[in-house]
Design a protein around this motif. Structure first.
Motif, PDB file in Angstrom:
ATOM      1  N   GLN A   1      60.294  41.933  36.659  1.00  0.00           N
ATOM      2  CA  GLN A   1      59.354  41.850  37.774  1.00  0.00           C
ATOM      3  C   GLN A   1      58.010  41.278  37.299  1.00  0.00           C
ATOM      4  O   GLN A   1      57.442  41.764  36.312  1.00  0.00           O
ATOM      5  N   PRO A   2      57.490  40.286  37.995  1.00  0.00           N
ATOM      6  CA  PRO A   2      56.198  39.708  37.594  1.00  0.00           C
ATOM      7  C   PRO A   2      55.043  40.645  37.902  1.00  0.00           C
ATOM      8  O   PRO A   2      55.088  41.413  38.869  1.00  0.00           O
ATOM      9  N   PHE A   3      54.032  40.600  37.070  1.00  0.00           N
ATOM     10  CA  PHE A   3      52.826  41.385  37.307  1.00  0.00           C
ATOM     11  C   PHE A   3      51.690  40.771  36.510  1.00  0.00           C
ATOM     12  O   PHE A   3      51.907  39.971  35.605  1.00  0.00           O
ATOM     13  N   LYS A   4      50.479  41.180  36.867  1.00  0.00           N
ATOM     14  CA  LYS A   4      49.288  40.724  36.141  1.00  0.00           C
ATOM     15  C   LYS A   4      48.743  41.888  35.327  1.00  0.00           C
ATOM     16  O   LYS A   4      48.654  43.014  35.826  1.00  0.00           O
ATOM     17  N   HIS A   5      48.403  41.625  34.070  1.00  0.00           N
ATOM     18  CA  HIS A   5      47.778  42.644  33.229  1.00  0.00           C
ATOM     19  C   HIS A   5      46.274  42.409  33.193  1.00  0.00           C
ATOM     20  O   HIS A   5      45.812  41.282  32.962  1.00  0.00           O
ATOM     21  N   VAL A   6      45.515  43.463  33.422  1.00  0.00           N
ATOM     22  CA  VAL A   6      44.055  43.401  33.294  1.00  0.00           C
ATOM     23  C   VAL A   6      43.654  44.398  32.213  1.00  0.00           C
ATOM     24  O   VAL A   6      43.889  45.603  32.344  1.00  0.00           O
ATOM     25  N   GLU A   7      43.087  43.897  31.143  1.00  0.00           N
ATOM     26  CA  GLU A   7      42.691  44.753  30.026  1.00  0.00           C
ATOM     27  C   GLU A   7      41.453  45.571  30.391  1.00  0.00           C
ATOM     28  O   GLU A   7      40.405  45.022  30.770  1.00  0.00           O
ATOM     29  N   VAL A   8      41.595  46.882  30.309  1.00  0.00           N
ATOM     30  CA  VAL A   8      40.495  47.812  30.557  1.00  0.00           C
ATOM     31  C   VAL A   8      40.507  48.799  29.394  1.00  0.00           C
ATOM     32  O   VAL A   8      41.271  49.766  29.392  1.00  0.00           O
ATOM     33  N   SER A   9      39.684  48.546  28.398  1.00  0.00           N
ATOM     34  CA  SER A   9      39.753  49.302  27.155  1.00  0.00           C
ATOM     35  C   SER A   9      38.713  50.420  27.088  1.00  0.00           C
ATOM     36  O   SER A   9      37.518  50.201  27.319  1.00  0.00           O
ATOM     37  N   SER A  10      39.196  51.595  26.728  1.00  0.00           N
ATOM     38  CA  SER A  10      38.282  52.717  26.528  1.00  0.00           C
ATOM     39  C   SER A  10      37.467  52.525  25.252  1.00  0.00           C
ATOM     40  O   SER A  10      36.407  53.141  25.090  1.00  0.00           O
ATOM     41  N   HIS A  11      37.949  51.682  24.335  1.00  0.00           N
ATOM     42  CA  HIS A  11      37.232  51.452  23.078  1.00  0.00           C
ATOM     43  C   HIS A  11      35.843  50.873  23.316  1.00  0.00           C
ATOM     44  O   HIS A  11      34.927  51.099  22.525  1.00  0.00           O
ATOM     45  N   VAL A  12      35.702  50.114  24.390  1.00  0.00           N
ATOM     46  CA  VAL A  12      34.410  49.480  24.688  1.00  0.00           C
ATOM     47  C   VAL A  12      33.773  50.057  25.955  1.00  0.00           C
ATOM     48  O   VAL A  12      32.828  49.501  26.498  1.00  0.00           O
ATOM     49  N   GLY A  13      34.319  51.170  26.435  1.00  0.00           N
ATOM     50  CA  GLY A  13      33.731  51.845  27.588  1.00  0.00           C
ATOM     51  C   GLY A  13      34.117  51.292  28.944  1.00  0.00           C
ATOM     52  O   GLY A  13      33.558  51.715  29.963  1.00  0.00           O
ATOM     53  N   ALA A  14      35.084  50.380  28.983  1.00  0.00           N
ATOM     54  CA  ALA A  14      35.434  49.742  30.254  1.00  0.00           C
ATOM     55  C   ALA A  14      36.040  50.716  31.255  1.00  0.00           C
ATOM     56  O   ALA A  14      35.913  50.533  32.469  1.00  0.00           O
ATOM     57  N   THR A  15      36.686  51.777  30.763  1.00  0.00           N
ATOM     58  CA  THR A  15      37.284  52.744  31.682  1.00  0.00           C
ATOM     59  C   THR A  15      36.235  53.622  32.363  1.00  0.00           C
ATOM     60  O   THR A  15      36.551  54.348  33.301  1.00  0.00           O
ATOM     61  N   ARG A  16      35.000  53.543  31.864  1.00  0.00           N
ATOM     62  CA  ARG A  16      33.922  54.341  32.457  1.00  0.00           C
ATOM     63  C   ARG A  16      32.959  53.487  33.282  1.00  0.00           C
ATOM     64  O   ARG A  16      31.934  53.995  33.756  1.00  0.00           O
TER      65      ARG A  16
END
Length: 203
Positions: free
Chosen positions: A25-40
């Motif tokens: 199944q096709p999908f798009k990945h969007v990188e959201v890394s907690s290492h750089v605070g992106a999840t916050r």
């Protein structure tokens, strides 16, 4: 197109990517890394107030969090969710086992040994606890896999995908997979299943 927000080096985020690859199944990945605070970030918290990845976003904008809930959703109507009620219950049983008895020790021990920002957590007591309880989890898996080729029986299911994510590289957390021959053989069976991709794979 379906979007998965996640981290390339997270086992929890690997789970839905692996399942989507196996399903073709096709999908798009969007990188959201907690290492750089992106999840916050405010933008991400607007989507998932819990500030965790992975997060599934459907074509119509609806959102679904928690890796194993995402697996259940994506596997509906496929070979990865058993049609038999009892075997489906077994698959769910192992999903809960993975989150409560496996991931908190095997995944956490790897994280505190490999991620610089987690080094402060690598106290002797924490390392001993995660090693002991991680080996206990591997022992439980060994007993089951000595009886059945996969966790819910003779066929691979989402239970195997969930448990594979943090077991396949448990050696990075100091676990000796050679001590668990049934687990090691199961890892090879999962890798041999059609559509398998490594953790670093992205669409």
């Amino acid at each position: 197109m379906t979007t998965i927000y996640g981290m390339i080096d997270s086992g929890n985020c690997y789970k839905p990517r692996l399942l989507m690859a196996k399903l073709g199944q096709p999908f798009k990945h969007v990188e959201v890394s907690s290492h750089v605070g992106a999840t916050r970030s405010a933008e991400y918290l607007a989507k998932n107030p819990n500030g965790m990845v992975p997060l599934l976003e459907l074509d119509d904008g609806r959102l679904l969090a928690e890796s194993n809930a995402i697996l259940i959703y994506l596997a509906e109507g496929t070979r990865f969710l058993p049609a038999d009620r009892y075997r489906r219950g077994l698959a769910y049983q192992w999903l809960f086992f993975e989150q409560y008895s496996h991931e908190p020790y095997i995944a956490v021990r790897k994280a505190i040994l490999t991620f610089p920002e987690r080094a402060k957590d690598a106290t002797p007591e924490r390392l001993e606890l995660t090693l002991t309880r991680g080996n206990k989890a591997l022992g439980v898996m060994e007993k089951q896999l000595s009886k059945t080729p996969f966790f819910a029986g003779d066929e691979m299911s989402i239970a195997d995908i969930a448990l594979y994510a943090y077991t396949h590289d448990a050696n990075k957390g100091g676990f000796d997979l050679g001590a668990y021959p049934a687990v090691s053989a199961w890892l090879e069976r999962v890798r041999a299943d059609p559509g398998h991709v490594p953790e670093e794979w992205l669409p």
